[in-house]
Each structure stands twice: as structure tokens, then as C-alpha cells.
Design a protein around this motif. Sequence first.
Motif, mmCIF file in Angstrom:
data_model
loop_
_atom_site.group_PDB
_atom_site.id
_atom_site.type_symbol
_atom_site.label_atom_id
_atom_site.label_comp_id
_atom_site.label_asym_id
_atom_site.label_seq_id
_atom_site.Cartn_x
_atom_site.Cartn_y
_atom_site.Cartn_z
ATOM 1 N N LEU A 93 0.864 -1.180 0.000
ATOM 2 C CA LEU A 93 0.000 0.000 0.000
ATOM 3 C C LEU A 93 0.900 1.230 0.000
ATOM 4 N N GLN A 94 0.952 1.909 -1.135
ATOM 5 C CA GLN A 94 1.945 2.961 -1.297
ATOM 6 C C GLN A 94 1.391 4.111 -2.128
ATOM 7 N N GLY A 95 2.205 5.149 -2.263
ATOM 8 C CA GLY A 95 1.826 6.310 -3.051
ATOM 9 C C GLY A 95 1.834 6.021 -4.535
ATOM 10 N N SER A 96 1.341 6.976 -5.304
ATOM 11 C CA SER A 96 1.265 6.814 -6.749
ATOM 12 C C SER A 96 2.656 6.693 -7.368
ATOM 13 N N ILE B 293 -4.049 5.785 -8.942
ATOM 14 C CA ILE B 293 -5.189 6.591 -8.476
ATOM 15 C C ILE B 293 -4.721 7.510 -7.348
ATOM 16 N N GLU B 294 -4.966 8.794 -7.486
ATOM 17 C CA GLU B 294 -4.475 9.765 -6.513
ATOM 18 C C GLU B 294 -5.349 9.851 -5.268
ATOM 19 N N ASP B 295 -6.675 9.801 -5.425
ATOM 20 C CA ASP B 295 -7.570 9.886 -4.277
ATOM 21 C C ASP B 295 -7.456 8.599 -3.453
ATOM 22 N N GLN C 274 -15.210 11.127 17.583
ATOM 23 C CA GLN C 274 -16.126 10.281 16.823
ATOM 24 C C GLN C 274 -15.355 9.194 16.059
ATOM 25 N N LYS C 275 -16.077 8.174 15.648
ATOM 26 C CA LYS C 275 -15.516 7.145 14.779
ATOM 27 C C LYS C 275 -15.022 7.794 13.475
ATOM 28 N N ASP C 276 -13.842 7.381 13.044
ATOM 29 C CA ASP C 276 -13.205 7.876 11.819
ATOM 30 C C ASP C 276 -12.806 9.344 11.910
ATOM 31 N N ALA C 277 -12.684 9.872 13.114
ATOM 32 C CA ALA C 277 -12.335 11.287 13.275
ATOM 33 C C ALA C 277 -10.988 11.612 12.642
ATOM 34 N N PHE C 278 -9.993 10.762 12.876
ATOM 35 C CA PHE C 278 -8.655 11.054 12.359
ATOM 36 C C PHE C 278 -8.596 10.886 10.847
ATOM 37 N N VAL C 279 -9.306 9.887 10.335
ATOM 38 C CA VAL C 279 -9.369 9.709 8.876
ATOM 39 C C VAL C 279 -10.004 10.937 8.237
ATOM 40 N N ASN C 280 -11.097 11.396 8.812
ATOM 41 C CA ASN C 280 -11.783 12.566 8.251
ATOM 42 C C ASN C 280 -10.955 13.840 8.389
ATOM 43 N N TYR C 281 -10.245 13.957 9.507
ATOM 44 C CA TYR C 281 -9.376 15.116 9.669
ATOM 45 C C TYR C 281 -8.254 15.111 8.630
ATOM 46 N N MET C 282 -7.588 13.963 8.465
ATOM 47 C CA MET C 282 -6.486 13.873 7.497
ATOM 48 C C MET C 282 -6.998 14.129 6.084
ATOM 49 N N LYS C 283 -8.200 13.644 5.796
ATOM 50 C CA LYS C 283 -8.814 13.889 4.487
ATOM 51 C C LYS C 283 -9.040 15.381 4.282
ATOM 52 N N SER C 284 -9.514 16.074 5.316
ATOM 53 C CA SER C 284 -9.778 17.509 5.198
ATOM 54 C C SER C 284 -8.495 18.305 4.988
ATOM 55 N N GLU C 285 -7.371 17.745 5.435
ATOM 56 C CA GLU C 285 -6.079 18.411 5.284
ATOM 57 C C GLU C 285 -5.353 17.990 4.004
ATOM 58 N N GLY C 286 -5.995 17.098 3.204
ATOM 59 C CA GLY C 286 -5.348 16.607 1.988
ATOM 60 C C GLY C 286 -4.188 15.672 2.279
ATOM 61 N N LYS C 287 -4.229 14.978 3.429
ATOM 62 C CA LYS C 287 -3.120 14.113 3.828
ATOM 63 C C LYS C 287 -3.590 12.697 4.138
ATOM 64 N N LEU C 288 -4.613 12.248 3.431
ATOM 65 C CA LEU C 288 -5.136 10.906 3.665
ATOM 66 C C LEU C 288 -4.309 9.897 2.885
ATOM 67 N N GLY C 289 -3.787 8.885 3.596
ATOM 68 C CA GLY C 289 -3.096 7.783 2.936
ATOM 69 C C GLY C 289 -1.650 8.070 2.617
#
Length: 499
Positions: free
Chosen positions: A147-150, A189-191, A461-476
Motif C-alpha cells: 500500500l503505497q503512493g502513486s 489513483i491519486e484519491d 467520533q468514529k473515523d475522526a482522524f481519517v476525516n481530519y487527514m482527508k480535510s487536510e489533503g493528507k489521507l493515505g
Amino acid sequence: MRLKSALSKVFASFVVKGIEKWKFDAVAAQERTLKKLVNEASHTVFGVDHRFVEIKNYEDFKARVPVRDYEDLKPYIERVVAGEADILWKDKPEYLAKTSGTTSGVKYIPISKQSMPEHIKAARNALLTYIHETGNASFVDGKLIFLQGSPVLAKKNGINVGRLSGIVAHLVPAYLQKNRMPSYQTNCIEDWEQKVDAIVEETINEDMRLISGIPPWVQMYFDKLTEKSGGKQIKDIFKNFQLFVYGGVNFEPYRAKIEASIGKKIAAIETYPASEGFIAYQDSQTEKGLLLLADAGMFYEFIPSEEYYNEKPTRLSLAEVELDKNYALILNTNAGLWGYSIGDTIKFISLNPYKIVVTGRIKHFISAFGEHVIGEEVEHALLSVANEEGIEITEFTVAPQVNPTFGELPYHEWFVEFVKAPVDLSAFALKVDKALQLKNIYYFDLIEGNILRSLKITILQKDAFVNYMKSEGKLGGQNKVPRLSNDRKLAEGLERYIA
């Protein structure tokens, strides 16, 4: 036994014999490395500026080459990025690894013809030492996922530019290419969420035997697999899954949840790769710690972490380090990084051979009141209590609250996403606080002296950190949640996710 796994055992035996030649003579290997690095870079712009031709030993080197972070080295790196040759290292770099700095914006880390093979060799050897020790090579006969970057690379003044994991994707050894997943198209895939969904579709019916990645993003992959399969555990989806390879963060905060998702304990290999170089890997399933790679084109220096911000901190070579002391890690590499502060702290748990554990980030600490609490301490405090009480943690981070309301004393605020929260949160928080006091005498003194009140846990909340990282453009990818902050910036971003 299939041919590939049989050959892997033979190859592993050969490679381990080579490792043994320097493993117990690491100081001599480091001395050779420093001499070679200085000689090969003596005619570069950096080598001339710092009078490399006059360097005869480590003391000479320290006198001429100061410790620098990325910002300090940036004038040289900008010339490298502009396409100039022979600036930090001979010729131009083969690649520029693009990373996100907390203070520097986008950073470009040079990777040379000499350094790139060391990245690949270290990743390979981590698997081969596992094969040699355990006799288990059957995972090479099944599917492997990274599981890695593009892997999509750009060009900048004739130099290939991309994320380290994306660069490495182009250099996976041929004997693993047919087994490797996901497909190139999916990997591009970038997203991150779309990418993980596509990986699930591609892999759910495959014979997956090795899975590699940063633990929180692997957990996301597992969650989506379980959902797609109608609630199955990973052991029932991938019946031959047997080896988990990870790096980038401490596994312990994620272990309980990942093992619950899998449905059984799984063999694991911890690695310590960075864009600047592949520093260490776990070479034993029975001994703790990561083997420091003393013969991999890098000369290491170590600054006692409490001295890091001194005007003239002590700089130590490998020969001078002690057990169980926190050091800031400094690199000198065959890609042209000199006196380079990578930002990590480590400590040695063995000196024969030299084995380390990563204890945190030099800039990720809390010392708003002089306590200098580090990542290793907060992880131990929370996990020791959570394990004792059977509480599972998804993710957490800690920040100081310097200006509380209602006349309260200041405190440390812990933002925690639980799998299931404790029944008595106050009692749980008090136990964690006591555990932290035992690990950090300065924190203990501040609590005892009524300078700080005991820590506060804020449930997210559940998935709080995932959602936060997504909002910052730093998911994955290679992105990680900072374990500690010395300000409230991250805390303020998480407040919208309070349960």
C-alpha cells in the motif's frame, strides 16, 4: 515446496552471511563509510566549501560540517533541483523524493545512483533475514501487496520526481513483480479512498500472503475488505496471509485493532525507511529492536536529545553511543545530505549488534511547562493502561491546554478515538496520568507542584482522524498523524469531531 520459495531460502542464507560480516563490526563499517563519502564528494561544491580534502577523521568532519535541517541545507538543494550537477554529490541525482515538510512546504530529497540501490537492498534483506531465521518462504509463492503512493513521476529539470514509495514501485525486483499487487493502473489513483476501494476489488479474491504499509492505512484497507465480504475477518478472506511488513509509525497503538481485524496473531517485520535513506529493519522475530544499517552508504551521528537545541550540542559517532538514551539522528549520505537532521529520535537497546527503537520526532513533543514529554512516553502510558483493561485504541494525539477556562489549572488534552470507550473515563484517564508521571519525572513534578492538573481525555467520533487527514489533503500514502504537538493547531482541527 515450490521453486521460488526454495531458491529464496538459498539466497537468504547467502545474503545473511554478508550481513554478518559487518553486523558485529559496525563501528569499523561506519569509519569506512565516512572516509568513502568524504573522498567521493571532495570535488563537489559542498565538498569544496567545507574543505573535504582536509578531513582525515570524524573530529575533522565535525569541525567543518555543521548540523543542518532542510531549511539550512536548502540553498544547496535548490541548485540540485535547478538541474546543476556536482553540488551535494557527484553528478545529478537519479530522483528527487517529494515530501511534505511541516515548516518547509514541499521538500525535495535527492536520491543518487549510489543511494537508490541501498533502499531496494534493505527492503529485500528485511524479508530475506526473516526467511533465514524462520525457514518460512512460502509467502513468495502467493500475492504480495504494497500500500503505497502513486508511482506516477514528474520531471523537474531532467530529474524524475515523485513520492519515495512511488519511486520504489518502479524498482521492485523482477522475481516479485508477477506476485505484486495492486495493478499499476490502480496504484496510480491519486484519491486515497478511491484507491483503497479499487485495491479491495482487485485483491479480495486473491491468494494474499504478504501485506505491507503504514498501520492506520492498512487498517482502512482491512475495514473495507471486511465490509465488502459481509463481515469476514481477514484470516477468512486471505487464508494464507502470514506476514505484515510495516514502517513509518510505532505499531503498538494499532496492534490490538489490526489483530482483531485479522482474527489471529500474525508475523510482522518493522522497517525504518525514509526518503533520506533506509536506516534500519527488524532482523529477528525473537529479539527486540531494529538493526541499524551500518554498511549502507550512510554515516550516522547522534545528538543527545536534551542538547539538540543547544548552540553547540554534543555530536557522537556510533562508537560513542550509550544504551537507553534518547538521541536525535543525524545523517550523512551517499546522496549528498551532510550533517542532516532527519527529525527523528532513537535510542539503542543493544550495542552488539547495534539495535535501535524509534522514540519519536525531535519537534513532536510537549514542553509548554518544561516537561518535555515525548512520543514514546505517551504511547507507553496510554497503551499500558488500555492493554490492562482490554480497551482498544484506534488513534490518538496529545496537545497542551495552556489557557483553560473557569480558572482551571493547565493540562494535557488527549484526543482519543476508541474502538469502545472505557465505562469510567475519569478513572481511566487518572490511570493514564499516573503511568505518564512514572515515565517522566518533570511531568510528575508539575502535577505534584499543582502547576498542571491531571490530563483530560476528549473522546472523538468514529473515523475522526481519517476525516481530519482527508480535510487536510493528507489521507493515505506516507502521511501520519503527529502523536504530539506543542501548540493547539492540530487540537483545534480535531474539535469538530468531538463525540
